[in-house]
Design a protein around this motif. Structure first.
Motif, short mmCIF file in Angstrom:
data_model
loop_
_atom_site.label_atom_id
_atom_site.label_comp_id
_atom_site.label_asym_id
_atom_site.label_seq_id
_atom_site.Cartn_x
_atom_site.Cartn_y
_atom_site.Cartn_z
N ASP A 142 12.79 7.12 6.07
CA ASP A 142 11.67 7.89 5.97
C ASP A 142 10.29 7.63 5.65
OD1 ASP A 142 13.90 9.99 5.86
OD2 ASP A 142 14.23 9.50 3.61
N GLN A 166 13.04 6.98 -5.07
CA GLN A 166 14.24 7.16 -4.28
C GLN A 166 14.02 7.70 -2.98
OE1 GLN A 166 14.46 8.62 -7.84
NE2 GLN A 166 14.83 6.36 -8.35
N ASN A 226 13.65 6.11 1.00
CA ASN A 226 14.10 5.12 1.83
C ASN A 226 13.35 4.59 2.88
OD1 ASN A 226 15.01 6.51 4.35
ND2 ASN A 226 16.70 7.03 3.37
N ASP A 227 13.50 3.24 3.23
CA ASP A 227 12.58 2.81 4.13
C ASP A 227 12.30 3.56 5.51
OD1 ASP A 227 12.04 0.63 2.38
OD2 ASP A 227 13.00 -0.86 3.51
N HIS A 244 4.38 -2.89 2.93
CA HIS A 244 5.48 -3.40 1.81
C HIS A 244 5.22 -2.71 0.40
CE1 HIS A 244 7.96 -6.17 0.02
NE2 HIS A 244 7.15 -6.29 -0.96
N ALA A 304 7.92 3.61 -2.67
CA ALA A 304 9.03 4.59 -2.20
C ALA A 304 10.16 4.34 -2.88
CB ALA A 304 8.99 4.48 -0.58
N SER A 305 10.51 3.15 -2.92
CA SER A 305 11.88 2.68 -3.53
C SER A 305 12.13 3.32 -5.02
CB SER A 305 12.05 1.41 -3.38
OG SER A 305 13.37 1.02 -4.29
N THR A 306 11.04 3.18 -5.84
CA THR A 306 10.84 3.60 -7.15
C THR A 306 11.22 5.25 -7.32
OG1 THR A 306 8.44 4.19 -7.34
CG2 THR A 306 9.44 1.83 -7.85
N LYS A 355 6.54 0.89 0.66
CA LYS A 355 7.86 0.94 0.54
C LYS A 355 8.35 0.45 -0.83
CE LYS A 355 9.02 0.50 5.40
NZ LYS A 355 9.60 -0.43 6.52
N ALA A 356 7.87 -0.31 -1.21
CA ALA A 356 7.94 -0.75 -2.75
C ALA A 356 8.06 0.68 -3.82
CB ALA A 356 7.37 -1.72 -3.41
N LYS A 412 7.63 13.93 -2.85
CA LYS A 412 7.72 12.54 -2.61
C LYS A 412 7.17 12.10 -1.31
CE LYS A 412 12.12 11.84 -5.33
NZ LYS A 412 13.56 11.72 -5.08
#
Length: 134
Positions: A46, A41, A43-44, A31, A37-39, A34-35, A8
């Motif tokens: 990291d 799992q 976090n911002d 942005h 990254a969110s998918t 980070k989106a 990841k």
């Protein structure tokens, strides 16, 4: 696919490195990263750490995961609507490093301008790669 934490962070690092090719990381690029990254799992915090300390690239298996990562890279490259030659070269090098066929990469780069915001629909992208594997 269930990525390891190391995978990841490597995936996100590639996106960050590509976004910083022009020596800046724009808000739209960050942005989007980070989106993504969110998918997967992550976090911002990291992601923020990766901006200054990217991890080494990892070649994913199966092939479909490499194509997905290449698609993510094209999204990051095009988010600011300003694509430099250096970004194209870096994107192509990432694709080659992943073991993707050069003619497919070239076709993707050539056909991007046919789509709104240079975003090739995933099914078209997959068809391009399938064509170059047969």
């Amino acid at each position: 696919m269930n990525y390891t934490r190391e995978e990841k962070l490597a995936l996100l690092s590639e996106l960050i490195i590509l976004a910083k090719t022009d020596n800046q990381l724009g808000n739209d690029e960050l942005h989007l990263i980070k989106a993504i990254a969110s998918t997967i799992q992550v976090n911002d915090i990291d992601v923020d750490l990766l901006v200054n300390n990217p991890k080494e690239s990892k070649v994913l298996t199966p092939e479909s995961e490499r194509i997905l990562q290449f698609h993510r890279l094209t999204l990051v490259m095009n988010i600011d609507q300003q694509t430099s030659i250096d970004e194209i070269v870096r994107l192509k090098n990432f694709g080659l490093h992943m073991g993707l066929p050069a003619p497919a990469i070239d076709e993707v780069l050539q056909r991007m301008s046919n789509y709104e915001n240079k975003v090739i629909p995933p099914n078209i992208l997959i068809d391009i790669f399938k064509k170059h594997y047969n």
